[in-house]
Design an enzyme around this catalytic site. Structure first.
Site, mmCIF file in Angstrom:
data_model
loop_
_atom_site.group_PDB
_atom_site.id
_atom_site.type_symbol
_atom_site.label_atom_id
_atom_site.label_comp_id
_atom_site.label_asym_id
_atom_site.label_seq_id
_atom_site.Cartn_x
_atom_site.Cartn_y
_atom_site.Cartn_z
ATOM 1 N N ASP A 1 0.827 -1.203 0.000
ATOM 2 C CA ASP A 1 0.000 0.000 0.000
ATOM 3 C C ASP A 1 0.865 1.258 0.000
ATOM 4 O O ASP A 1 2.008 1.246 0.468
ATOM 5 C CB ASP A 1 -0.900 0.034 1.243
ATOM 6 C CG ASP A 1 -2.039 -0.954 1.163
ATOM 7 O OD1 ASP A 1 -2.282 -1.495 0.075
ATOM 8 O OD2 ASP A 1 -2.681 -1.191 2.208
ATOM 9 N N TRP A 2 0.292 2.349 -0.461
ATOM 10 C CA TRP A 2 0.942 3.656 -0.509
ATOM 11 C C TRP A 2 1.590 4.032 0.826
ATOM 12 O O TRP A 2 2.719 4.524 0.884
ATOM 13 C CB TRP A 2 -0.106 4.695 -0.903
ATOM 14 C CG TRP A 2 0.347 6.114 -0.949
ATOM 15 C CD1 TRP A 2 1.314 6.653 -1.750
ATOM 16 C CD2 TRP A 2 -0.174 7.205 -0.170
ATOM 17 N NE1 TRP A 2 1.428 8.005 -1.519
ATOM 18 C CE2 TRP A 2 0.532 8.370 -0.561
ATOM 19 C CE3 TRP A 2 -1.168 7.309 0.799
ATOM 20 C CZ2 TRP A 2 0.273 9.618 -0.003
ATOM 21 C CZ3 TRP A 2 -1.427 8.559 1.351
ATOM 22 C CH2 TRP A 2 -0.704 9.689 0.954
#
Length: 211
Positions: free
Chosen positions: A57-58
């Site tokens: 994830d970011w």
């Protein structure tokens, strides 16, 4: 786009392992102002052949493996698909669990009206299984070891919310107190293990959590 905050942990002719910082996409987003990513930084800074194998994830930090040849990409992708890799995470989670270890087996799916959130759905969702263990207890939070058996998007974040112990700093799934408890999402890929696609050697990497 400098590589200064994208440390290369391991490099050979077939693959590389990097330590992804927070607030960096694994692959480019659709918008023109959302292209900065792990794969683009590598491809534009000396590794044009780099190929994405899996994603974080970011906001999630930690270990990622990327391939440098099509053959290595196929072999590594199959290992992830067939659950032949070791993936271990650490997270700081709100509250204190009732026991020291357990698992969360709750199906989940994408929730289009609330992009990019995922939701628990025991009827229409796909199976998602996470093993957890409490490593340390503090007055308001605990340090958890999380091992995903499946690899659904946002699986660890949603499962910890469902367990009643959301990850600190998780603006998508945590309660206001847990969000305010830390400036970033406290989720880090600490351990990654797989078989080298050429030599057959078992490679294991460890990167301590930065929180």
């Amino acid at each position: 786009m400098p590589l200064s905050n994208l440390p290369i942990v391991y490099l050979d002719s077939q693959l590389m392992v990097v330590n992804k910082p927070t607030l960096l996409l694994s692959v480019p987003g659709r918008a023109e102002d959302n292209k900065d990513s792990v794969i683009l930084r590598l491809q534009q800074n000396g590794y044009p052949e780099a190929l994405i194998v899996h994603r974080l994830d970011w906001e999630t930090t930690g270990l990622m493996v990327l391939a440098r040849t099509p053959e290595a990409h196929r072999a590594l992708s199959l290992q992830f698909q067939n659950r032949q890799t070791l993936k271990r995470y650490e997270a700081l989670c709100w509250g204190q669990p009732q026991s020291n270890a357990g698992n969360i087996d709750l199906a989940m799916r994408y929730d289009p009206p609330n992009k990019p959130r995922q939701i628990i759905d025991l009827i229409l969702g796909k199976r998602a299984l996470t093993f957890w263990r409490c490593l340390e207890q503090q007055p308001t939070f605990c340090r958890m070891e999380l091992i995903p058996y499946t690899g659904r998007s946002h699986q660890l974040r949603l499962h910890m919310q469902a367990l009643g112990h959301p990850i600190l700093g998780d603006k998508l799934y945590a309660n206001p107190a847990a969000i305010a408890a830390h400036e970033r999402l406290c989720l880090h890929a600490t351990d990654l293990g797989f078989t080298h696609p050429s030599s057959g050697e078992q490679l294991n990497f460890h990167c301590p959590a930065p929180f």
